[in-house]
Every structure is written in C-alpha cells, then in structure tokens.
Design a protein around this motif. Structure first.
Motif, short mmCIF file in Angstrom:
data_model
loop_
_atom_site.label_atom_id
_atom_site.label_comp_id
_atom_site.label_asym_id
_atom_site.label_seq_id
_atom_site.Cartn_x
_atom_site.Cartn_y
_atom_site.Cartn_z
N GLY B 97 0.84 -1.20 0.00
CA GLY B 97 0.00 0.00 0.00
C GLY B 97 0.86 1.25 0.00
O GLY B 97 0.62 2.19 -0.76
N THR B 98 1.89 1.25 0.85
CA THR B 98 2.76 2.42 0.90
C THR B 98 3.58 2.53 -0.37
O THR B 98 3.84 3.62 -0.87
CB THR B 98 3.69 2.33 2.12
N ILE B 115 -5.64 2.84 -7.70
CA ILE B 115 -5.53 1.76 -6.71
C ILE B 115 -4.96 2.22 -5.39
O ILE B 115 -4.93 1.47 -4.43
CB ILE B 115 -4.71 0.56 -7.25
N ASN B 116 -4.49 3.49 -5.31
CA ASN B 116 -3.78 3.85 -4.09
C ASN B 116 -4.67 3.90 -2.86
O ASN B 116 -4.27 3.51 -1.78
CB ASN B 116 -2.95 5.13 -4.27
N ARG B 117 -5.92 4.40 -3.02
CA ARG B 117 -6.77 4.57 -1.85
C ARG B 117 -7.03 3.25 -1.13
O ARG B 117 -6.81 3.13 0.07
CB ARG B 117 -8.09 5.22 -2.27
N PHE B 118 -7.49 2.25 -1.86
CA PHE B 118 -7.80 1.01 -1.13
C PHE B 118 -6.54 0.25 -0.76
O PHE B 118 -6.53 -0.51 0.21
CB PHE B 118 -8.84 0.14 -1.84
N ALA B 119 -5.44 0.50 -1.51
CA ALA B 119 -4.19 -0.14 -1.10
C ALA B 119 -3.70 0.46 0.22
O ALA B 119 -3.17 -0.24 1.07
CB ALA B 119 -3.13 0.02 -2.19
N GLU B 120 -3.92 1.78 0.40
CA GLU B 120 -3.54 2.40 1.67
C GLU B 120 -4.42 1.90 2.80
O GLU B 120 -3.96 1.69 3.92
CB GLU B 120 -3.65 3.92 1.58
N ALA B 121 -5.71 1.73 2.50
CA ALA B 121 -6.61 1.19 3.53
C ALA B 121 -6.15 -0.21 3.91
O ALA B 121 -6.10 -0.57 5.09
CB ALA B 121 -8.04 1.16 3.00
N MET B 122 -5.77 -0.99 2.89
CA MET B 122 -5.25 -2.32 3.14
C MET B 122 -4.04 -2.26 4.08
O MET B 122 -3.92 -3.06 5.02
CB MET B 122 -4.87 -2.96 1.81
N PRO B 237 11.42 6.16 2.56
CA PRO B 237 12.42 5.52 3.43
C PRO B 237 11.78 4.83 4.63
O PRO B 237 12.30 3.84 5.12
CB PRO B 237 13.30 6.69 3.88
N LEU B 238 10.62 5.34 5.06
CA LEU B 238 9.96 4.73 6.23
C LEU B 238 9.59 3.29 5.93
O LEU B 238 9.88 2.37 6.70
CB LEU B 238 8.73 5.54 6.62
N VAL B 239 8.93 3.08 4.77
CA VAL B 239 8.45 1.73 4.48
C VAL B 239 9.64 0.78 4.31
O VAL B 239 9.59 -0.38 4.75
CB VAL B 239 7.49 1.71 3.28
N ALA B 271 8.13 -8.47 1.38
CA ALA B 271 6.98 -7.72 1.87
C ALA B 271 6.19 -7.15 0.71
O ALA B 271 4.95 -7.26 0.65
CB ALA B 271 7.44 -6.60 2.80
N ILE B 272 6.90 -6.54 -0.23
CA ILE B 272 6.21 -5.91 -1.36
C ILE B 272 5.56 -6.99 -2.23
O ILE B 272 4.45 -6.81 -2.74
CB ILE B 272 7.20 -5.04 -2.15
N TYR B 273 6.24 -8.10 -2.33
CA TYR B 273 5.74 -9.25 -3.10
C TYR B 273 4.40 -9.73 -2.51
O TYR B 273 3.38 -9.80 -3.20
CB TYR B 273 6.81 -10.33 -2.99
N ALA B 274 4.39 -9.98 -1.21
CA ALA B 274 3.17 -10.45 -0.56
C ALA B 274 2.09 -9.38 -0.63
O ALA B 274 0.91 -9.67 -0.82
CB ALA B 274 3.46 -10.79 0.90
#
Lengths: 182, 459
Positions: B97-98, B115-122, B237-239, B271-274
């Motif tokens: 999401g990030t 797709i960003n909004r629901f990915a961020e909610a995810m 950098p946070l993610v 992490a990004i993969y999953a």
C-alpha cells in the motif's frame, strides 16, 4: 440575487467557469487588474493557479523540516539519556553511548515528527477545520468539489467596488457571477 | 520494467489508465455512487461472515488471556511460532500500500491513482492485524505498555534501546501513524465531495466534519500538494525501514539461518511481493463487483503482475543466497540448518514455499496470464500462502534445531493459534467491507487529474 451594497454583508463576488484553463486566465487577468484579496476554487489541484494568484511559497516544507529536526533530537536524546544516565546497562561490553544502535529509533522519530508536523501545518495554514465559510452560501458552489471552477474577489480588497468588480468579472466570460453573502 | 512512460506535467497519458468517455462528472458519480447507492445484499452477507470470523478472533483472545499463552503451541525451543510468523506476514502485506501510494507517486506512475486509496486502507488494516500478535505474545498485554514504550515510571525502568525488538515498536507505530495520516490527508478533498453530494442530513454532517471544511481553494491545494509530495517522500524511506527493522529482529540474533546480511533487502522485497499479491486479491473482485473496470483496468492488473514477478525474482534470489551462504560459510551449524530445511521434518513446507514463491510467479512472464484476472487471482493466492510458509520456515526451522541436539524440539500451531490467525483475517475483511461502504475507495480528485477533459485546465 439580493440587492445589497453594504460591504459587511458581502463577502465578495464569485465568477463560475467551465474549466481550469478559463479559471487560470481569469485569475491572471484579475491579478493584473490589481486585485489581491481573491481566491480560486477548483475540484483538483491546478499548479498554474498559484502563480496566477501570486501566492507565496508554501510554508509546509520548512515546518516539516523543523519537525523532523526536533524529532531526530528527541529520538536520539531519549535513548542517550535513558541508556547512559537513567538506566545504564552493560550489553556485551558495548559503550553506554552505543550510538549506532540508536540510529533506527532516531530515524523513526524523525519521520514521525516530520509527518505529524506536516499534516498539522497543512490543516492550520489552510485555516481548517472551518466548517462554515461564506463561499458555501453560494448554492452552485457545491460544484467546486465536482467539476466547477470559481474565482472569488473578496469585498475586503481595496480595489473592490460592487459595480465595477462585477463588470470586470462579467468581462471574463464566466458562466455565472454570484454575490457571496457573509 | 515499468510500462508507463514518464509523464509530462503529471497529467498527460501514454497508457489508457482510465476507460474512454470519462470526465470529471462521471468519475465523481461512479466512485461516490458506490457509497451513496443502495447497500447490496451481498455486502450484508459478506460483512456478517467476516464479523463472525472476527468474533472467533475475539474469542481466541479472551480464551488466551484467561488461560495463558500455554494454549498456543509455543514452547522452548520454539518460542516465536505463529505470533511472529503472522506478525511478519501481515506487516509485509501492508508494505505494498505504501509502495503504491508513495513510491509510485514519486516515480510519476499515474496508473497508481486508481488503486492507491484502497491499497492504503489495506496497509492500515494489515498493520492493525499485525500489531495484535506481538502485543499478545508479550503474554500479559496489560503490562505491555511499560515493556514496550519508554515512559517515566516509579521503578526507574527504561527500554533497552540496543535491541531490534524495541526498534520494531518505534518502526511499526510510526508506520501505522504515518500511514493513517497519509490516508486521511488523501481523503480530505474526497470527503468534501461526499459532503457536497450527500443527500441525507447525517451524511452531510459526518462527511462535513471529517472534510474539515475543505473548499478546494487555490491556497488549500497549494499547501496540500506540497504536503502530499513530502509525505510520499518521507514514507518511502519509512516503508523500507520498517521491514528492515523487522528483519533485524532475526538477523541480529546469532541463530543459524537468521544471522545473515541478506535479510533486510530480502525481507523488503518479500513484503512488497506479498503485498502486491494482496492488492490483486482485493482489486480483482472489487472491480468486478462494483463495475470499476474503467478505472482499474487490465493495464493496472498487468502492471501489478509485473511488480509481483519482479519482487518474486528478488525473493528467489534471496533463497539462492541463503542456500549458497549456508555452505560457503563453512560453518557446520549453518550447513546443518540448510540441510535440515531441505530434508528435515519441515521439508514439506520448505519445498512448497519454493514452489509457491519462486516457481509459481514465473507464469507471469506470459502476457496472457498477466492480463487474465482469474489467473492473476490464483497466482496471488499461491503467493500469499507461499509468503506465510516462508516466515514459518524462517522462524521455526532455525529455532527447533539449534546448536545442541539435546535442546531440539518440534513445533506446530494449536487450534487457538489457527483461530487467532484466521480471526485476524476476519478483522481485516470487516474493516475492509466497512471501508468500501462508507468511504470512496478510489481517489476521486486524483482521478479528475487524469481524465482527458482536465487537461484543458493545464496551462
């Protein structure tokens, strides 16, 4: 439309446009005419609009930087003071001020403080939260969050004159000009 | 690898990321219509089922708290078990999401918009699920505050800041806070749209309250855009740091199989993969059910498939490095650890994880599969299972047979472990169903910047 002339009653005059290009052109012309107390409303960000209205650089980046620096110092000294003074522990013979181990928390605190400062400064610099604003009195203004574009010249502007300003706005060929009541 | 070309001024389009014939009004109508329309019957059924699963989670937690952590399969030597596996699994899912909202924004990939909004909610919901596990794993969560957070107490105790476990507390709580802020800031202009379109009094008041009186003035947008870009800048950098710190939880330890320098990049890629697998799992049914094919196009699915494939290859590279290093190290414990993974009691899990994570995504090289929602859905399920197995293998195989054969043991989750794990899926889905019902699930104002008629607005 009501016929009222007292400036206290009137927030300003608002012209409505069909698209962003018209709005930017209108804002440029009204800035050239010398109007300074004005605001433009659009359903999505339009970069050219800030320049057209002569807006200053946003203060958000500077405030975020300050927040980040405060966060970094807080993060580091929280660890330094607790690990060196308040609760010294010998971990595998490492120095009490084992600063490389303090980097991750310092980094996270930097991000945390910068992020919170940024969001608060955006909200406060924008004068939000502000549930009531005269612009909402214009019935068609609800379109500003969908597909309509507005330019509002406010009555506080020294150059504002009820008739002259209205004539000027009409010369910009808007789809409608409305009074904004306070 | 990326298929969209760099855009000019952020608004011109080189790929069809939104269906033909859309303008400001139709995107607003269609996206807000999902919220304002009549609640479909399936939504109640789906919410009831996920809330039921959520009840199971609450029951599992209450039973755990009244009985003790003995109800879980944890014991010495495997003291980390499901709690840590599931924590890493969920938090990894959040990372996509990030990535979508921040990194793709900075890279000017405007297909991210729909797709960003629901990915961020995810992300938010996944981090919420993740947080449950380490807190319960402390055994007495009501005391966790003083174990986890630094605060002046009468005992004069402070956390031990040289441990990655406390770094994790800071990383995860910062991640949750910043993700929430990013999500909310992105929502403000859309909440104003909802306020202006709401027909009911309650709707106008509630959306009005949360939109803070947003008017879309040039001054608002000016500060807003500058903030949004900077939030993306600090989230990037946070993610990367969050899963790096999670991997430090393992790699700072001395156990064979954990003490490896490949861990941070390998964990971030995993992490990004999953996470992309989970975004696909959510996006494919959503676009179908709400007829959002014009906004979440095949192009989006294909791009996500490509990211899944690319990160899958990085994960596979990680497996190869682990395999190589185990033998190249010349360390008998490292060698034994790897042989134990390949031929030991958990070999089934190890081979299945290779199959799921390294082999299965290879089908995404084929364009026909990348552009088929059904095939992508199947691959995404396989990847999600594979990534769970990966964490299982990392946590369990290193712990269950370490240096001294006399301290070896076996580990399996009990029914309470499973109830809690599956229960968090109920929490995740409950939150997600509420989200799609009450909040626009696609960023409306950002869609307006990419529909054709807005380009007239650019000078």
């Amino acid at each position: 439309m009501h016929e009222r002339n007292e400036p206290q009653e009137l927030h300003g005059l608002m012209a409505e446009f069909d698209n962003g290009a018209q709005l930017v052109k209108a804002a440029e012309q009204s800035y050239a005419r010398g109007y300074r107390h004005q605001d433009a409303y659009s359903p999505y960000p339009i970069h050219a609009l800030s320049d057209a209205l002569g807006q200053a650089e946003s203060k958000v980046p500077f405030l975020m930087l300050c927040g980040g620096i405060v966060g970094a110092l807080t993060g580091f000294f929280l660890q330094y003071i607790t690990a060196v003074h308040s609760y010294p522990l010998n971990i595998g013979g490492r120095p009490l001020n084992s600063w490389p181990s303090f980097i991750p928390v310092t980094f996270e605190m930097t991000i945390l403080f910068a992020g919170i400062t940024g969001v608060l400064s955006m909200i406060l610099l924008n004068g939000l939260p502000r549930p009531y604003h005269p612009a909402f009195n214009v019935e068609r203004f609800s379109g500003a969050s969908i597909d309509r574009f507005f330019l509002c010249i406010e009555a506080t502007d020294p150059k504002f004159d009820r008739q002259e300003t209205e004539a000027f706005l009409r010369s910009l060929e808007p789809s409608e000009v409305s009074e904004v009541e306070n | 690898m990326a298929t969209t070309e760099p855009t000019q001024g952020g608004n011109s389009l080189s790929v069809p990321v939104v269906g033909p014939g859309h303008d400001n009004v139709t995107v607003t109508d269609q996206i807000s219509g999902v919220v304002f329309g009549k609640t479909p019957l399936w939504w109640f059924v789906a919410l009831a089922i996920s809330a039921g699963v959520l009840m199971m989670m609450l029951y599992a937690i209450v039973f755990l708290l009244f009985t003790g952590t003995g109800v879980w399969g944890l014991n010495i030597p495997v003291a980390w078990g499901f709690a840590i596996i599931n924590f890493v699994w969920w938090i990894g899912i959040g990372h996509a999401g990030t990535l979508i909202s921040a990194i793709l924004l900075l890279l000017n990939q405007n297909w991210r918009t729909s797709i960003n909004r629901f990915a961020e909610a995810m992300t938010l919901f996944a981090v919420a699920c993740a947080g449950i596990f380490p807190i319960l794993h402390t055994g007495r969560p009501w005391l966790a505050v003083y174990w986890l957070l630094p605060y002046p107490n009468t005992m004069g105790l402070w956390p031990q800041f040289r441990s990655p476990l406390i770094w994790d507390v800071f990383a995860v709580s910062t991640y949750l806070t910043i993700s929430l802020l990013f999500w909310y800031v992105g929502l403000i202009p859309d909440l104003a749209t909802m306020r202006d379109r709401a027909k009911t009094y309650a709707g106008q008041k509630i959306y009005g309250l949360f939109s803070l009186g947003w008017r879309g003035s040039a001054k608002h947008w000016h500060n807003y855009e500058s903030l949004y870009l900077l939030l993306a800048g600090i989230s990037t950098p946070l993610v990367l740091s969050v899963h790096t710190v999670v991997s430090f939880d393992f790699s700072v330890g001395q156990l064979p199989g954990w003490h490896a320098t490949i861990f941070p990049p390998y964990f971030v890629a995993g992490a990004i993969y999953a996470g992309f697998a989970m975004v696909l799992l959510l996006a494919i049914p959503l676009r179908k059910i709400f007829h959002l094919e014009d906004f979440i196009t095949i192009k989006h699915l294909e791009n996500m498939g490509i990211v899944t494939l690319a990160t899958g290859m990085m994960v596979a590279y990680g497996y190869m490095v682990e395999l190589f290093m185990a033998f190249y190290s010349g360390n008998q414990y490292e060698e034994f650890m790897m042989l134990n993974r390949i031929t030991g009691p958990y070999q089934m899990q190890w081979w299945s994880l290779l199959l799921c994570n390294a082999l299965a995504p290879q089908v995404l090289w084929v364009k026909r599969i990348r552009t088929s929602p059904a095939a992508l859905f199947v691959v995404a399920i396989i990847v999600s299972i594979g990534m769970w197995l990966e964490r299982f293998i990392i946590v369990v195989t290193s712990l269950h047979r370490d240096f001294l054969p006399s301290s070896w043991g076996m580990y399996a989750g009990t029914k309470w472990d499973w109830a809690l794990y599956i229960g968090t899926m109920g929490l995740f889905l409950t939150l997600f169903f509420l989200f799609i019902r009450f909040v626009p699930m696609i960023s409306i104002f950002e869609m307006r910047t990419i529909v054709p008629d807005s380009r007239k607005g650019e000078v």
